[in-house]
Design a protein around this motif. Sequence first.
Motif, short mmCIF file in Angstrom:
data_model
loop_
_atom_site.label_atom_id
_atom_site.label_comp_id
_atom_site.label_asym_id
_atom_site.label_seq_id
_atom_site.Cartn_x
_atom_site.Cartn_y
_atom_site.Cartn_z
N PRO A 60 35.89 32.16 42.12
CA PRO A 60 34.88 33.02 41.50
C PRO A 60 34.11 33.81 42.58
CG PRO A 60 34.81 30.82 40.54
CD PRO A 60 35.74 30.75 41.72
N ALA A 61 33.64 34.98 42.20
CA ALA A 61 32.99 35.89 43.15
C ALA A 61 31.85 35.23 43.91
CB ALA A 61 32.47 37.13 42.41
N ALA A 128 38.14 24.68 36.07
CA ALA A 128 36.79 25.19 35.85
C ALA A 128 36.78 26.69 35.54
CB ALA A 128 35.93 24.92 37.08
N ASN A 129 37.77 27.42 36.01
CA ASN A 129 37.81 28.87 35.85
C ASN A 129 39.26 29.29 35.59
OD1 ASN A 129 36.78 31.48 35.85
ND2 ASN A 129 37.09 31.73 38.04
N PRO A 130 39.80 29.03 34.39
CA PRO A 130 41.22 29.26 34.14
C PRO A 130 41.66 30.72 34.20
CG PRO A 130 40.11 28.59 32.12
CD PRO A 130 39.12 28.48 33.24
N SER A 131 40.75 31.65 33.95
CA SER A 131 41.10 33.07 33.98
C SER A 131 40.05 33.85 34.76
CB SER A 131 41.20 33.63 32.56
OG SER A 131 42.23 33.00 31.85
N PRO A 132 40.10 33.82 36.08
CA PRO A 132 39.09 34.54 36.84
C PRO A 132 39.21 36.05 36.58
CG PRO A 132 40.86 33.80 38.28
CD PRO A 132 41.11 33.20 36.94
N PRO A 133 38.07 36.78 36.50
CA PRO A 133 38.13 38.21 36.20
C PRO A 133 38.66 39.05 37.37
CG PRO A 133 35.88 37.55 36.62
CD PRO A 133 36.71 36.29 36.61
N VAL A 171 38.80 43.65 46.56
CA VAL A 171 38.65 43.05 45.24
C VAL A 171 39.63 43.71 44.29
CG1 VAL A 171 37.09 42.65 43.29
CG2 VAL A 171 36.19 42.60 45.63
N PHE A 172 40.40 42.89 43.58
CA PHE A 172 41.32 43.36 42.54
C PHE A 172 40.87 42.74 41.23
CE2 PHE A 172 43.69 44.46 46.18
CZ PHE A 172 44.69 45.35 45.80
N ALA A 173 40.77 43.56 40.19
CA ALA A 173 40.40 43.07 38.86
C ALA A 173 41.64 43.04 37.97
CB ALA A 173 39.34 43.99 38.25
N TRP A 174 41.69 42.05 37.11
CA TRP A 174 42.80 41.96 36.15
C TRP A 174 42.62 43.03 35.09
CZ3 TRP A 174 46.65 39.07 37.63
CH2 TRP A 174 46.41 37.94 38.42
#
Length: 176
Positions: A60-61, A128-133, A171-174
């Motif tokens: 996470p960021a 805890a974070n299955p799909s990070p943005p 930073v790459f976003a989905w």
Amino acid sequence: VETGDAPTVLGAAADWKGPADGSFAFATGHDDEHFVLDVRVRDERIEAGDAVEFFIDPRPARARHDDPRLRRSTLRVVANAPAADGRSLVEGFLNHRPLAGCSATGRRRADGYDLRIEMPIRFFGNQANPSPPDFLLAGMLRDVDEPGAPAAEILWRGSPSIRERNDGYAVFAWSE
């Protein structure tokens, strides 16, 4: 994205003669199962030891910002320049351990080579974070000019501490 005309060069930096000697561009994508890196390498001479390597910090960021050291969740994938038949040895790592399910195919060109690298997308998340943005990514081209010689390491983003810290990673976003 691409390395540009004046990237940071580590290792045998004095052997690097400019972008035609060793540079790369890449695009990213994904499907439901895989994260994909399509890579185009410029290299005037393909030798054993030539490879591309990507470092991915999927935390996470806030965690990435508070502690830029690469931690157990860091993903790393290394793909060698393709052989004449298009096969490429690829290795993926999570927490310095082999990561199953990575693959690479490619082809040689007169001025270098192309690679398609795939790695399982499930390793980008955790319980805890299955799909990070989003995630951080940096890349490195290892370019050997003479058999058995050390490689020049041409960076896309990152810093001289690319293997230890996420400083300078992009930073790459989905996207859907």
